[in-house]
Design a protein around this motif. Structure first.
Motif, PDB file in Angstrom:
ATOM      1  N   ARG A 423      -7.157  -2.630  -1.096  1.00 28.08           N
ATOM      2  CA  ARG A 423      -6.193  -1.738  -0.443  1.00 28.08           C
ATOM      3  C   ARG A 423      -6.130  -1.927   1.065  1.00 28.08           C
ATOM      4  O   ARG A 423      -5.058  -1.798   1.671  1.00 28.08           O
ATOM      5  CB  ARG A 423      -6.545  -0.281  -0.780  1.00 28.08           C
ATOM      6  CG  ARG A 423      -6.271   0.073  -2.220  1.00 28.08           C
ATOM      7  CD  ARG A 423      -7.014   1.309  -2.641  1.00 28.08           C
ATOM      8  NE  ARG A 423      -8.452   1.111  -2.608  1.00 28.08           N
ATOM      9  CZ  ARG A 423      -9.351   2.036  -2.883  1.00 28.08           C
ATOM     10  NH1 ARG A 423      -8.952   3.241  -3.201  1.00 28.08           N
ATOM     11  NH2 ARG A 423     -10.645   1.767  -2.835  1.00 28.08           N
ATOM     12  N   LEU A 426      -3.377  -4.044   2.255  1.00 29.58           N
ATOM     13  CA  LEU A 426      -2.011  -3.514   2.234  1.00 29.58           C
ATOM     14  C   LEU A 426      -1.747  -2.708   3.508  1.00 29.58           C
ATOM     15  O   LEU A 426      -0.635  -2.665   4.017  1.00 29.58           O
ATOM     16  CB  LEU A 426      -1.805  -2.613   1.009  1.00 29.58           C
ATOM     17  CG  LEU A 426      -1.996  -3.278  -0.365  1.00 29.58           C
ATOM     18  CD1 LEU A 426      -1.801  -2.252  -1.472  1.00 29.58           C
ATOM     19  CD2 LEU A 426      -1.032  -4.444  -0.551  1.00 29.58           C
ATOM     20  N   ALA A 427      -2.803  -2.068   4.009  1.00 30.40           N
ATOM     21  CA  ALA A 427      -2.644  -1.208   5.182  1.00 30.40           C
ATOM     22  C   ALA A 427      -2.841  -1.999   6.482  1.00 30.40           C
ATOM     23  O   ALA A 427      -2.082  -1.834   7.444  1.00 30.40           O
ATOM     24  CB  ALA A 427      -3.661  -0.067   5.118  1.00 30.40           C
ATOM     25  N   CYS A 447      -6.880   1.932   6.143  1.00 33.16           N
ATOM     26  CA  CYS A 447      -6.590   2.583   4.856  1.00 33.16           C
ATOM     27  C   CYS A 447      -7.462   3.828   4.716  1.00 33.16           C
ATOM     28  O   CYS A 447      -8.673   3.772   4.888  1.00 33.16           O
ATOM     29  CB  CYS A 447      -6.883   1.595   3.722  1.00 33.16           C
ATOM     30  SG  CYS A 447      -6.973   2.354   2.087  1.00 33.16           S
ATOM     31  N   ARG A 448      -6.832   4.955   4.388  1.00 35.42           N
ATOM     32  CA  ARG A 448      -7.576   6.219   4.202  1.00 35.42           C
ATOM     33  C   ARG A 448      -7.612   6.613   2.733  1.00 35.42           C
ATOM     34  O   ARG A 448      -7.811   7.763   2.398  1.00 35.42           O
ATOM     35  CB  ARG A 448      -6.968   7.335   5.051  1.00 35.42           C
ATOM     36  CG  ARG A 448      -6.948   7.033   6.549  1.00 35.42           C
ATOM     37  CD  ARG A 448      -8.347   7.018   7.144  1.00 35.42           C
ATOM     38  NE  ARG A 448      -8.312   6.583   8.553  1.00 35.42           N
ATOM     39  CZ  ARG A 448      -9.382   6.147   9.205  1.00 35.42           C
ATOM     40  NH1 ARG A 448     -10.555   6.056   8.602  1.00 35.42           N
ATOM     41  NH2 ARG A 448      -9.291   5.768  10.465  1.00 35.42           N
ATOM     42  N   THR A 449      -7.325   5.667   1.868  1.00 32.56           N
ATOM     43  CA  THR A 449      -7.339   5.857   0.407  1.00 32.56           C
ATOM     44  C   THR A 449      -6.479   7.046  -0.053  1.00 32.56           C
ATOM     45  O   THR A 449      -6.918   7.900  -0.803  1.00 32.56           O
ATOM     46  CB  THR A 449      -8.780   5.965  -0.162  1.00 32.56           C
ATOM     47  OG1 THR A 449      -9.418   7.157   0.270  1.00 32.56           O
ATOM     48  CG2 THR A 449      -9.613   4.764   0.193  1.00 32.56           C
ATOM     49  N   PHE A 450      -5.225   7.026   0.412  1.00 33.26           N
ATOM     50  CA  PHE A 450      -4.274   8.055  -0.018  1.00 33.26           C
ATOM     51  C   PHE A 450      -3.743   7.800  -1.432  1.00 33.26           C
ATOM     52  O   PHE A 450      -3.091   8.645  -2.014  1.00 33.26           O
ATOM     53  CB  PHE A 450      -3.061   8.088   0.936  1.00 33.26           C
ATOM     54  CG  PHE A 450      -3.396   8.546   2.327  1.00 33.26           C
ATOM     55  CD1 PHE A 450      -3.989   9.776   2.540  1.00 33.26           C
ATOM     56  CD2 PHE A 450      -3.110   7.749   3.433  1.00 33.26           C
ATOM     57  CE1 PHE A 450      -4.282  10.215   3.831  1.00 33.26           C
ATOM     58  CE2 PHE A 450      -3.403   8.174   4.716  1.00 33.26           C
ATOM     59  CZ  PHE A 450      -3.994   9.409   4.919  1.00 33.26           C
ATOM     60  N   SER A 451      -3.972   6.564  -1.929  1.00 37.40           N
ATOM     61  CA  SER A 451      -3.581   6.179  -3.302  1.00 37.40           C
ATOM     62  C   SER A 451      -2.081   6.060  -3.546  1.00 37.40           C
ATOM     63  O   SER A 451      -1.661   5.931  -4.698  1.00 37.40           O
ATOM     64  CB  SER A 451      -4.190   7.123  -4.359  1.00 37.40           C
ATOM     65  OG  SER A 451      -5.577   6.907  -4.443  1.00 37.40           O
ATOM     66  N   ASP A 452      -1.255   6.103  -2.505  1.00 39.72           N
ATOM     67  CA  ASP A 452       0.188   5.932  -2.754  1.00 39.72           C
ATOM     68  C   ASP A 452       0.497   4.554  -3.315  1.00 39.72           C
ATOM     69  O   ASP A 452       1.472   4.383  -4.052  1.00 39.72           O
ATOM     70  CB  ASP A 452       0.976   6.117  -1.448  1.00 39.72           C
ATOM     71  CG  ASP A 452       1.096   7.574  -1.072  1.00 39.72           C
ATOM     72  OD1 ASP A 452       0.446   8.411  -1.739  1.00 39.72           O
ATOM     73  OD2 ASP A 452       1.828   7.886  -0.113  1.00 39.72           O
ATOM     74  N   CYS A 453      -0.334   3.572  -2.970  1.00 38.53           N
ATOM     75  CA  CYS A 453      -0.075   2.221  -3.485  1.00 38.53           C
ATOM     76  C   CYS A 453      -0.302   2.173  -4.994  1.00 38.53           C
ATOM     77  O   CYS A 453       0.173   1.246  -5.655  1.00 38.53           O
ATOM     78  CB  CYS A 453      -0.927   1.178  -2.758  1.00 38.53           C
ATOM     79  SG  CYS A 453      -2.669   1.590  -2.669  1.00 38.53           S
ATOM     80  N   GLY A 464       2.810  -0.490  -2.363  1.00 39.17           N
ATOM     81  CA  GLY A 464       2.723  -0.825  -0.944  1.00 39.17           C
ATOM     82  C   GLY A 464       2.062   0.321  -0.235  1.00 39.17           C
ATOM     83  O   GLY A 464       1.847   1.385  -0.825  1.00 39.17           O
ATOM     84  N   CYS A 465       1.729   0.123   1.025  1.00 39.24           N
ATOM     85  CA  CYS A 465       1.071   1.200   1.759  1.00 39.24           C
ATOM     86  C   CYS A 465       2.132   2.087   2.408  1.00 39.24           C
ATOM     87  O   CYS A 465       2.497   1.887   3.562  1.00 39.24           O
ATOM     88  CB  CYS A 465       0.122   0.611   2.803  1.00 39.24           C
ATOM     89  SG  CYS A 465      -0.735   1.924   3.669  1.00 39.24           S
ATOM     90  N   TYR A 466       2.623   3.051   1.663  1.00 38.30           N
ATOM     91  CA  TYR A 466       3.702   3.923   2.157  1.00 38.30           C
ATOM     92  C   TYR A 466       3.307   4.706   3.404  1.00 38.30           C
ATOM     93  O   TYR A 466       4.090   4.824   4.340  1.00 38.30           O
ATOM     94  CB  TYR A 466       4.161   4.881   1.046  1.00 38.30           C
ATOM     95  CG  TYR A 466       4.958   4.192  -0.042  1.00 38.30           C
ATOM     96  CD1 TYR A 466       4.326   3.369  -0.974  1.00 38.30           C
ATOM     97  CD2 TYR A 466       6.329   4.333  -0.135  1.00 38.30           C
ATOM     98  CE1 TYR A 466       5.045   2.719  -1.960  1.00 38.30           C
ATOM     99  CE2 TYR A 466       7.067   3.689  -1.127  1.00 38.30           C
ATOM    100  CZ  TYR A 466       6.411   2.885  -2.031  1.00 38.30           C
ATOM    101  OH  TYR A 466       7.135   2.238  -3.010  1.00 38.30           O
ATOM    102  N   PRO A 467       2.084   5.253   3.457  1.00 38.82           N
ATOM    103  CA  PRO A 467       1.786   6.073   4.638  1.00 38.82           C
ATOM    104  C   PRO A 467       1.602   5.283   5.935  1.00 38.82           C
ATOM    105  O   PRO A 467       1.910   5.787   7.009  1.00 38.82           O
ATOM    106  CB  PRO A 467       0.459   6.763   4.288  1.00 38.82           C
ATOM    107  CG  PRO A 467       0.162   6.446   2.879  1.00 38.82           C
ATOM    108  CD  PRO A 467       1.017   5.305   2.465  1.00 38.82           C
ATOM    109  N   LEU A 468       1.110   4.025   5.839  1.00 39.48           N
ATOM    110  CA  LEU A 468       0.720   3.340   7.074  1.00 39.48           C
ATOM    111  C   LEU A 468       1.537   2.096   7.400  1.00 39.48           C
ATOM    112  O   LEU A 468       1.433   1.573   8.508  1.00 39.48           O
ATOM    113  CB  LEU A 468      -0.775   2.949   7.003  1.00 39.48           C
ATOM    114  CG  LEU A 468      -1.753   4.104   6.737  1.00 39.48           C
ATOM    115  CD1 LEU A 468      -3.179   3.593   6.697  1.00 39.48           C
ATOM    116  CD2 LEU A 468      -1.619   5.182   7.797  1.00 39.48           C
TER     117      LEU A 468
END
Ligand code: FMN
Ligand code: SF4
Length: 495
Positions: A423, A426-427, A447-453, A464-468
């Motif tokens: 992950r 991706l970030a 990456c803060r492991t938000f799991s959006d990917c 994909g890394c939506y938040p970052l």
């Protein structure tokens, strides 16, 4: 089970606090205080694999994007992801992402496929990565690129996102129920298995012709290769005893060796597993998933449907057969092994430790650092036992700001040979390259492991890394994800 209180690692400001946190959890995770630059850093050391030099110890883990075209070719999203893999400075690219050996074996209708009509697309991914790697590092020396070959088995969903089309090797008492499979749902016949094995041979030959250095015969995460390893209840040539359960691997390997003799082979293995988990219904409420609990009862003991699992205590690892499997890899002259664990579908906290669960998951049943430490410790033990094998370790992304400190220490102490990045890439693709170059770390990209990917593809959107990553953040898919996430969580918690 009650929800454990978990300290958010992103709020831990320095190494002293990190050490105090490790102490409070009773964990031994080696970490260096001072980060070294290339060439002194162990991350910058070369490694020779069967005469092939690999230029540093950074490996990009395979990450499927659910963003190929309907016929299995890469889309602009896919090409961009591989470009960023090249930009990472990593010298070992583990396949980029799982590529299905045939249409029916796809895990989703947008997964890449290895076939005559996708040849140019796969070649483009490889050349894009190489070009970007040259731009970032100034050279392609020591760059080694593989292709991860897969058949998704129980997780096949090749045609539309709403229709599972599982291809199972045996009946599993818990996973069959989850998929709604009746007891007479057909299992793959031996001759269908032979056809799949031949598809692996064709895909490997194509990878060889396209210039890939190696192929991975995927044996992890509950997909087909992994499911064979626990096929104790299957009758016939591909089930029952260990020899039969590893026949799939041996037949894939021998065919590849005859059609693509110069191609190297690696294996990604779920070294251990546990039973499927689900959100605790007693602690779920609308909009909030409960903590994960194991779905197991006395009637299922001894547990016969796992690999690397203690049959009497199936939430505990048992490495006896894992060790046998690694011995077999040595006998087959396969030295490159990527260790991972569990499955992203039925026990994601084991496989990709995260603070925030994906929409089809559950709240972490343990501090995610325990999940990181578990994979690290098992990799250490197996590396000690098999010093001639070359290991890639997994699941470091949750370490966040401390990932470089831990990576440097575990390489120096020979817990692993490569640091695999999932992950985090991706970030923030260049995290470890920045360290080697002495560039300041860009904390806002960590990456803060938000799991959006993971949540996005579960809902039919590209990963994909939506938040970052701004590329996704402001996209239409980003807006869709926001709506879908809250809806999915609410629905799940009401079950
Ligand atoms: C979006 C996503 C897609 C993934 N796809 C694959 C895949 O195609 N093949 C595979 O072996 N692992 C896959 N994984 C697992 C990762 O390779 C890796 O093992 C996992 O994310 C844990 O490593 P990390 O902590 O660095 O993320 C995927 C993970 C994510 C988050
Ligand atoms: S969406 Fe981004 S921040 Fe969240 S887990 Fe994936 S890579 Fe990390």
């Amino acid at each position: 089970m009650t929800q454990p209180r978990i300290l958010r690692l992103g709020s831990v400001k320095d190494l002293a606090q990190f050490e105090a946190h490790l102490d409070s959890l009773g964990l031994n995770i080696p970490h260096d205080r001072e980060l070294l630059r290339a060439p002194e850093s162990p991350l910058a050391h070369r490694l020779l694999w069967n005469g092939l030099p690999i230029g540093n110890r950074i490996c990009i883990q395979p990450m499927e994007g659910w963003d190929g075209t309907a016929d299995g070719n890469p889309s602009p999203n896919t090409i961009r992801r591989w470009q960023r893999f090249g930009q990472s400075g990593a010298k070992l690219i583990w396949g980029g992402e799982a590529v299905a050996v045939c249409h029916e074996g796809r895990a989703n209708p947008n997964q890449l496929v290895a076939a005559a009509h996708t040849k140019e697309g796969l070649a483009l991914l490889r050349s894009t990565l190489i070009e970007e790697h040259r731009n970032t590092t100034g050279s392609t020396d020591g760059l080694v690129i593989g292709l991860q070959l897969t058949h998704s088995g129980r997780s096949c969903r090749p045609t539309t996102k709403n229709k599972a089309e599982p291809r199972i090797v045996y009946h599993h008492p818990i996973l069959d129920r989850r998929l709604g499979l009746a007891s007479d749902y057909p299992i793959l016949t031996d001759s269908e298995i032979r056809n799949i094995i031949e598809a692996f041979h064709r895909a490997a030959k194509m990878a060889w012709n396209l210039g890939f250095d190696f192929v991975d015969i995927k044996h992890c995460h509950g997909y087909l290769g992994h499911e064979f390893l626990s096929a104790r209840t299957r009758e016939g040539r591909y089930g029952g005893n260990f020899e039969n359960r590893t026949r799939f691997l041996r037949e894939v390997v021998s065919g590849i060796r005859s059609v693509a003799p110069g191609l190297q082979i690696g294996v990604r293995l779920s070294a251990f597993d546990t039973v499927p988990f689900r959100p605790d219904p007693a602690l779920s409420s609308p909009g909030k998933l409960g903590p994960g609990i194991p779905e197991i009862n006395e009637e299922l003991l001894p547990y016969r449907w796992g690999f690397g699992v203690d049959p009497q205590h199936p939430t505990e690892p048992d490495l006896d057969e894992t060790v046998r499997f690694l011995r077999l890899l040595e006998e087959l002259d396969i030295r490159l092994v990527n260790l991972t664990a569990g499955s992203p579908y039925y026990n994601p906290h084991i496989q990709r430790p995260a603070l925030y669960p994906p929409s089809d998951g559950y709240q972490p049943p343990e501090d995610p650092l325990l999940g990181v430490a578990r994979q690290m410790e098992i990799t250490r033990r197996l590396k000690q036992q098999f010093p001639k094998l070359i290991f890639v370790g997994s699941a470091y992304s949750y370490l966040q700001d401390f990932l470089p400190h831990v990576a440097q220490a575990v390489l120096r102490e020979e817990w692993t040979d490569f640091i695999g990045l999932g992950r985090m890439v991706l970030a923030y693709p260049e995290l470890l390259w920045d360290v080697l170059e002495g560039n300041p770390m860009q904390r806002k990209h960590i990456c803060r492991t938000f799991s959006d990917c993971t949540t996005a593809p579960r809902n039919g959107l590209p990963s994909g890394c939506y938040p970052l990553d701004d590329y996704y953040k402001d996209s239409e898919a980003g807006e869709q994800l926001k709506k879908l996430k809250s809806k999915a969580v609410a629905e799940k918690s009401m079950v």
